[in-house]
Design an enzyme around this catalytic site. Structure first.
Site, mmCIF file in Angstrom:
data_model
loop_
_atom_site.group_PDB
_atom_site.id
_atom_site.type_symbol
_atom_site.label_atom_id
_atom_site.label_comp_id
_atom_site.label_asym_id
_atom_site.label_seq_id
_atom_site.Cartn_x
_atom_site.Cartn_y
_atom_site.Cartn_z
ATOM 1 N N LYS A 13 0.834 -1.212 0.000
ATOM 2 C CA LYS A 13 0.000 0.000 0.000
ATOM 3 C C LYS A 13 0.870 1.265 0.000
ATOM 4 O O LYS A 13 0.654 2.181 -0.784
ATOM 5 C CB LYS A 13 -0.931 0.015 1.228
ATOM 6 N N ARG A 88 -9.816 0.694 8.507
ATOM 7 C CA ARG A 88 -9.331 -0.632 8.861
ATOM 8 C C ARG A 88 -10.322 -1.415 9.712
ATOM 9 O O ARG A 88 -10.029 -2.545 10.121
ATOM 10 C CB ARG A 88 -8.076 -0.464 9.674
ATOM 11 N N ARG A 127 12.016 -5.261 4.663
ATOM 12 C CA ARG A 127 11.597 -3.877 4.387
ATOM 13 C C ARG A 127 12.534 -2.842 5.025
ATOM 14 O O ARG A 127 12.996 -3.004 6.149
ATOM 15 C CB ARG A 127 10.187 -3.637 4.927
ATOM 16 N N ARG A 160 11.477 -1.095 10.618
ATOM 17 C CA ARG A 160 10.409 -0.818 11.573
ATOM 18 C C ARG A 160 10.423 -1.849 12.698
ATOM 19 O O ARG A 160 10.636 -3.030 12.450
ATOM 20 C CB ARG A 160 9.053 -0.847 10.850
ATOM 21 N N ARG A 171 -0.088 -8.948 13.308
ATOM 22 C CA ARG A 171 -0.759 -7.932 12.480
ATOM 23 C C ARG A 171 -1.620 -8.601 11.408
ATOM 24 O O ARG A 171 -2.706 -8.114 11.066
ATOM 25 C CB ARG A 171 0.279 -6.994 11.854
HETATM 26 P P1 AP5 Z 1 4.798 -1.620 1.838
HETATM 27 O O1 AP5 Z 1 4.517 -0.771 0.645
HETATM 28 O O2 AP5 Z 1 5.520 -0.991 2.997
HETATM 29 O O3 AP5 Z 1 3.455 -2.331 2.322
HETATM 30 P P2 AP5 Z 1 2.244 -1.759 3.168
HETATM 31 O O4 AP5 Z 1 1.018 -2.436 2.655
HETATM 32 O O5 AP5 Z 1 2.249 -0.246 3.178
HETATM 33 O O6 AP5 Z 1 2.657 -2.351 4.577
HETATM 34 P P3 AP5 Z 1 2.552 -1.779 6.044
HETATM 35 O O7 AP5 Z 1 3.256 -2.755 6.923
HETATM 36 O O8 AP5 Z 1 3.013 -0.341 6.119
HETATM 37 O O9 AP5 Z 1 1.062 -1.849 6.291
HETATM 38 P P4 AP5 Z 1 0.352 -1.864 7.589
HETATM 39 O O10 AP5 Z 1 -0.993 -1.637 7.075
HETATM 40 O O11 AP5 Z 1 0.475 -2.998 8.506
HETATM 41 O O12 AP5 Z 1 1.114 -0.727 8.456
HETATM 42 P P5 AP5 Z 1 0.737 0.794 8.769
HETATM 43 O O13 AP5 Z 1 1.950 1.586 8.727
HETATM 44 O O14 AP5 Z 1 -0.455 1.204 7.973
HETATM 45 O O15 AP5 Z 1 5.614 -2.914 1.325
HETATM 46 C C1 AP5 Z 1 6.127 -3.850 2.244
HETATM 47 C C2 AP5 Z 1 7.501 -4.358 1.726
HETATM 48 O O16 AP5 Z 1 7.299 -5.105 0.519
HETATM 49 C C3 AP5 Z 1 8.478 -3.214 1.352
HETATM 50 O O17 AP5 Z 1 9.772 -3.621 1.697
HETATM 51 C C4 AP5 Z 1 8.322 -3.085 -0.178
HETATM 52 O O18 AP5 Z 1 9.517 -2.610 -0.787
HETATM 53 C C5 AP5 Z 1 7.996 -4.518 -0.583
HETATM 54 N N1 AP5 Z 1 7.082 -4.586 -1.735
HETATM 55 C C6 AP5 Z 1 5.997 -3.785 -1.955
HETATM 56 N N2 AP5 Z 1 5.369 -4.160 -3.101
HETATM 57 C C7 AP5 Z 1 6.056 -5.254 -3.580
HETATM 58 C C8 AP5 Z 1 5.896 -6.097 -4.719
HETATM 59 N N3 AP5 Z 1 4.873 -5.910 -5.605
HETATM 60 N N4 AP5 Z 1 6.779 -7.116 -4.888
HETATM 61 C C9 AP5 Z 1 7.815 -7.305 -3.987
HETATM 62 N N5 AP5 Z 1 8.016 -6.517 -2.904
HETATM 63 C C10 AP5 Z 1 7.153 -5.504 -2.695
HETATM 64 O O19 AP5 Z 1 0.212 0.626 10.269
HETATM 65 C C11 AP5 Z 1 1.098 0.405 11.343
HETATM 66 C C12 AP5 Z 1 0.307 0.364 12.639
HETATM 67 O O20 AP5 Z 1 -0.359 1.635 12.872
HETATM 68 C C13 AP5 Z 1 -0.822 -0.670 12.706
HETATM 69 O O21 AP5 Z 1 -0.348 -1.947 13.074
HETATM 70 C C14 AP5 Z 1 -1.738 -0.041 13.767
HETATM 71 O O22 AP5 Z 1 -1.219 -0.226 15.064
HETATM 72 C C15 AP5 Z 1 -1.647 1.442 13.449
HETATM 73 N N6 AP5 Z 1 -2.675 1.879 12.475
HETATM 74 C C16 AP5 Z 1 -2.444 2.408 11.245
HETATM 75 N N7 AP5 Z 1 -3.595 2.692 10.633
HETATM 76 C C17 AP5 Z 1 -4.593 2.337 11.488
HETATM 77 C C18 AP5 Z 1 -6.014 2.365 11.399
HETATM 78 N N8 AP5 Z 1 -6.654 2.836 10.313
HETATM 79 N N9 AP5 Z 1 -6.721 1.903 12.466
HETATM 80 C C19 AP5 Z 1 -6.106 1.454 13.575
HETATM 81 N N10 AP5 Z 1 -4.762 1.381 13.714
HETATM 82 C C20 AP5 Z 1 -4.006 1.827 12.669
#
Ligand code: AP5
Length: 219
Positions: A13, A88, A127, A160, A171
């Protein structure tokens, strides 16, 4: 243009939200980035959410929706925005609907990046994150041009703390229990489009641009 990018942790994402933001000229809003920045800055919000983020649990809905409403009403969102990681829970999706109605806005596309759990575990282990620009890299799949440095800002890349395998698996469990129902919510509204997130980054990007362009043409 208001785009929601959904999918499990590590689906890509953040990677795609940045590319779309450059392509479309609208900001990418990641609730995860907002929380990490608040935690780093030790703000009142940061202190409230720190424990949830570290453990891989969801931050309570009221806190998340307040942060999102504050952000989407800023001037740089006037032409649209991309939501990465929000909504979410079904509660968040319902609140987003009410919020958009209040500001006379509507969703253009809701896109889910579908990726298998085991692929996720492999991706998260490699990552690398540029904390200021929010750009994401992968040691093997998407390496920076200079090892350990962001291509855009030159800042040092970090890993991270919630990318340890144990936390990633938690997660994923939280995603299947609490976020997967949001997909059904948008499916019932006829708004959901699914994309194979297992393709290479640029192939996923092409699919997303295609979907977004079609939704704009249809509007
Ligand atoms: P990346 O692009 O970083 O993936 P992502 O989907 O953004 O992953 P996140 O871990 O950031 O998502 P998340 O939803 O758990 O975390 P968030 O920060 O929102 O890609 C991942 C890796 O794969 C990278 O190394 C990339 O280079 C590689 N990659 C990407 N595409 C690829 C491909 N096609 N092929 C190969 N490799 C690839 O949330 C963190 C925390 O915040 C949550 O756990 C929660 O505690 C809190 N939080 C955030 N939003 C909310 C909400 N709305 N409600 C409640 N709590 C929330």
């Amino acid at each position: 243009m208001i785009i929601v990018l959904m999918g499990p942790p590590g689906a890509g994402k953040g990677t795609q939200a940045h590319k779309l933001s450059e392509e479309l000229g609208i900001p990418a809003l990641s609730t995860g980035d907002m929380f990490r920045s608040a935690i780093k800055g030790k703000t009142p919000v940061g202190q409230k959410v720190e424990q949830y983020v570290a453990q891989g649990d969801l931050v309570p809905d009221e806190l998340v929706t307040a942060v999102v409403e504050e952000r989407i009403t800023q001037s740089d969102c006037a032409d649209g925005f991309i939501l990465d990681g929000f909504p979410r829970t079904v509660g968040q999706a319902e609140t987003l609907d009410k919020m958009l109605k209040k500001y006379n806005l509507s969703l253009s596309s809701v896109i889910s990046l579908n990726v298998d759990d085991e692929t996720i575990v492999k991706r998260q282990g490699g990552r690398l994150l540029a904390p200021q620009s929010g750009r994401v890299y992968h040691k093997a799949f998407n390496p920076p041009k200079v090892e350990g440095k962001c291509d855009e800002t030159g800042e040092d890349l970090i890993q991270r703390t919630d990318d340890q395998e144990e936390v990633v698996r938690h997660r994923l469990k939280v995603y299947h229990e609490q976020t997967a129902p949001v997909l059904h919510y948008y499916e019932e509204q006829g708004a959901l489009v699914e994309v194979n997130g297992e393709q290479p980054v640029n192939e996923v990007f092409k699919s997303l641009v295609d979907i977004v362009r079609r939704s704009t043409a249809a509007a």
